[in-house]
Write an enzyme that holds these catalytic residues in place. Structure first.
Site, PDB file in Angstrom:
ATOM      1  N   ASN A   9      69.532  36.278  90.008  1.00  0.00           N
ATOM      2  CA  ASN A   9      68.976  37.630  89.872  1.00  0.00           C
ATOM      3  C   ASN A   9      69.920  38.576  90.603  1.00  0.00           C
ATOM      4  O   ASN A   9      69.954  38.589  91.830  1.00  0.00           O
ATOM      5  CB  ASN A   9      67.567  37.658  90.484  1.00  0.00           C
ATOM      6  CG  ASN A   9      66.996  39.068  90.520  1.00  0.00           C
ATOM      7  OD1 ASN A   9      67.538  39.996  89.906  1.00  0.00           O
ATOM      8  ND2 ASN A   9      65.893  39.227  91.235  1.00  0.00           N
ATOM      9  N   LYS A  11      69.787  41.764  90.739  1.00  0.00           N
ATOM     10  CA  LYS A  11      69.140  42.998  91.233  1.00  0.00           C
ATOM     11  C   LYS A  11      70.005  44.208  90.841  1.00  0.00           C
ATOM     12  O   LYS A  11      70.596  44.203  89.755  1.00  0.00           O
ATOM     13  CB  LYS A  11      68.885  42.894  92.735  1.00  0.00           C
ATOM     14  CG  LYS A  11      68.176  41.574  93.082  1.00  0.00           C
ATOM     15  CD  LYS A  11      67.690  41.460  94.483  1.00  0.00           C
ATOM     16  CE  LYS A  11      66.979  40.115  94.664  1.00  0.00           C
ATOM     17  NZ  LYS A  11      66.369  39.972  95.960  1.00  0.00           N
ATOM     18  N   HIS A  94      58.620  40.475  89.879  1.00  0.00           N
ATOM     19  CA  HIS A  94      59.383  40.214  91.103  1.00  0.00           C
ATOM     20  C   HIS A  94      58.774  41.031  92.241  1.00  0.00           C
ATOM     21  O   HIS A  94      58.299  42.152  92.026  1.00  0.00           O
ATOM     22  CB  HIS A  94      60.856  40.584  90.900  1.00  0.00           C
ATOM     23  CG  HIS A  94      61.732  40.125  92.019  1.00  0.00           C
ATOM     24  ND1 HIS A  94      61.812  40.805  93.217  1.00  0.00           N
ATOM     25  CD2 HIS A  94      62.527  39.039  92.144  1.00  0.00           C
ATOM     26  CE1 HIS A  94      62.640  40.152  94.018  1.00  0.00           C
ATOM     27  NE2 HIS A  94      63.084  39.069  93.395  1.00  0.00           N
ATOM     28  N   GLU A  96      60.011  42.769  94.462  1.00  0.00           N
ATOM     29  CA  GLU A  96      60.591  44.117  94.634  1.00  0.00           C
ATOM     30  C   GLU A  96      60.006  45.087  93.609  1.00  0.00           C
ATOM     31  O   GLU A  96      59.830  46.266  93.911  1.00  0.00           O
ATOM     32  CB  GLU A  96      62.123  44.046  94.545  1.00  0.00           C
ATOM     33  CG  GLU A  96      62.697  43.398  95.791  1.00  0.00           C
ATOM     34  CD  GLU A  96      64.030  42.693  95.600  1.00  0.00           C
ATOM     35  OE1 GLU A  96      64.661  42.872  94.543  1.00  0.00           O
ATOM     36  OE2 GLU A  96      64.426  41.936  96.511  1.00  0.00           O
ATOM     37  N   GLU A 166      58.396  32.865  95.098  1.00  0.00           N
ATOM     38  CA  GLU A 166      59.347  33.547  95.978  1.00  0.00           C
ATOM     39  C   GLU A 166      58.592  34.147  97.161  1.00  0.00           C
ATOM     40  O   GLU A 166      58.022  35.249  97.039  1.00  0.00           O
ATOM     41  CB  GLU A 166      60.054  34.670  95.223  1.00  0.00           C
ATOM     42  CG  GLU A 166      60.978  34.193  94.139  1.00  0.00           C
ATOM     43  CD  GLU A 166      62.131  35.180  93.911  1.00  0.00           C
ATOM     44  OE1 GLU A 166      63.265  34.715  93.848  1.00  0.00           O
ATOM     45  OE2 GLU A 166      61.882  36.399  93.836  1.00  0.00           O
ATOM     46  N   GLY A 172      66.246  37.662 100.828  1.00  0.00           N
ATOM     47  CA  GLY A 172      67.302  38.471 101.425  1.00  0.00           C
ATOM     48  C   GLY A 172      67.303  38.459 102.944  1.00  0.00           C
ATOM     49  O   GLY A 172      67.969  39.269 103.578  1.00  0.00           O
ATOM     50  N   SER A 212      66.576  33.108  99.667  1.00  0.00           N
ATOM     51  CA  SER A 212      67.705  32.625 100.464  1.00  0.00           C
ATOM     52  C   SER A 212      68.200  31.236 100.047  1.00  0.00           C
ATOM     53  O   SER A 212      68.554  30.414 100.898  1.00  0.00           O
ATOM     54  CB  SER A 212      67.362  32.667 101.956  1.00  0.00           C
ATOM     55  OG  SER A 212      67.098  34.009 102.362  1.00  0.00           O
TER      56      SER A 212
HETATM   57  P1  13P Z   1      67.889  36.065  97.953  1.00  0.00           P
HETATM   58  O1  13P Z   1      68.426  34.788  97.350  1.00  0.00           O
HETATM   59  O2  13P Z   1      68.954  37.088  98.216  1.00  0.00           O
HETATM   60  O3  13P Z   1      67.015  35.791  99.138  1.00  0.00           O
HETATM   61  O4  13P Z   1      66.943  36.746  96.830  1.00  0.00           O
HETATM   62  C1  13P Z   1      65.954  35.982  96.231  1.00  0.00           C
HETATM   63  C2  13P Z   1      65.398  36.743  95.089  1.00  0.00           C
HETATM   64  O5  13P Z   1      64.729  37.747  95.251  1.00  0.00           O
HETATM   65  C3  13P Z   1      65.693  36.250  93.739  1.00  0.00           C
HETATM   66  O6  13P Z   1      64.887  36.853  92.779  1.00  0.00           O
END
Ligand code: 13P
Length: 253
Positions: A9, A11, A94, A96, A166, A172, A212
């Site tokens: 992903n 983003k 997601h 976010e 997740e 992140g 992560s």
């Molecule tokens: P990270 O791997 O940067 O923690 O992000 C995970 C994520 O949100 C994947 O959709």
């Protein structure tokens, strides 16, 4: 048998030029064909990546979509548009999107149904915040998101869905859920699938983990019985680290 799925992903990272550069580098690695690989780039780069990955087995996905096929919705993308630009998958719900764009479980369920009707595989995300985990609410939160985000789906349809656990606190932050913690929630999701759709359908659904994920922890995570792949954020932006994750996943299962 569930084939491991490694999805990146991106983003809101990478211009079209940067995406093409990444594609050139990624396909220079000897990637195993024992797992499915998906990249979910910003919408602007989907079509160029589709061209760049032509002749490989690397698939593309959107990061969000509207549930309508078309309409007066400024700034939105329809399932048909994603599909025609080269997507096979779409990430829905997601954290976010839930946190910054007020995406609700109800909207996720409408989008999931629409994705399926338009031949896209939805990757439906669920996950608890740190406060919810510390308050002992993880199972309750996951069960509620599962119920409401998949409302209206049949046993026939659920086998065309990927679920992603997740934990918000692991996204992140560099804090990965331990393989045991992640298995506990992925195992709970499998149990919820059995209860709602029956064991035959539940066994066919891929449940992946995100938060992560890196080359050095992916193997241990995927060794768990109900972790069928990874949704990778930061480590999917670098072709070498993403290739290392795919290679580690390919030898694992
Ligand atoms: P990270 O791997 O940067 O923690 O992000 C995970 C994520 O949100 C994947 O959709």
């Amino acid at each position: 048998m569930r084939i491991p799925l490694i999805a990146g992903n991106w983003k809101m990272y990478k211009t079209v030029g940067e995406a093409i550069e990444f594609a050139r580098e990624l396909i220079s690695f000897a990637l195993p064909d024992s797992c499915k690989v998906v990249i979910c780039p910003p919408a602007t780069a989907i079509f160029s990546l589709w061209e760049a990955f032509r002749g490989t087995s690397i698939e593309l996905g959107g990061q969000n979509m509207h549930y309508s096929v078309e309409g007066p919705y400024t700034g939105e993308l329809s399932p048909a548009m994603l599909r025609e630009a080269g997507c096979k998958y779409v990430i829905l719900g997601h954290s976010e999107r839930r946190q910054y764009f007020a995406e609700t479980d109800r909207a996720v369920s409408k989008k999931a149904l629409s994705a399926l009707e338009n031949s896209l595989i939805p990757i439906v995300c669920v996950g608890e915040t740190l406060e919810q985990r510390e308050a002992g609410l993880t199972s309750e939160v996951i069960s509620g998101q599962f119920r409401d985000s998949l409302q209206g789906l049949t046993a026939g349809q659920i086998t065309g869905v990927v679920l992603a656990y997740e934990p918000v606190w692991a996204i992140g932050t560099g804090k990965t859920a331990s393989d045991i913690d992640a298995q506990q929630v992925n195992g709970l999701i499998r149990k919820l699938l059995v209860e709602k759709f029956g064991s035959e359908a539940a066994e066919k659904v891929s449940i992946i983990y995100g938060g992560s994920v890196k080359p050095d922890n992916v193997r241990q995570l995927l060794a768990q019985p109900d972790i069928d792949g990874a949704l990778v954020g930061g480590a999917s932006l670098d072709a070498k680290s993403f290739a290392e994750i795919i290679i580690a996943a390919g030898v694992n299962k």
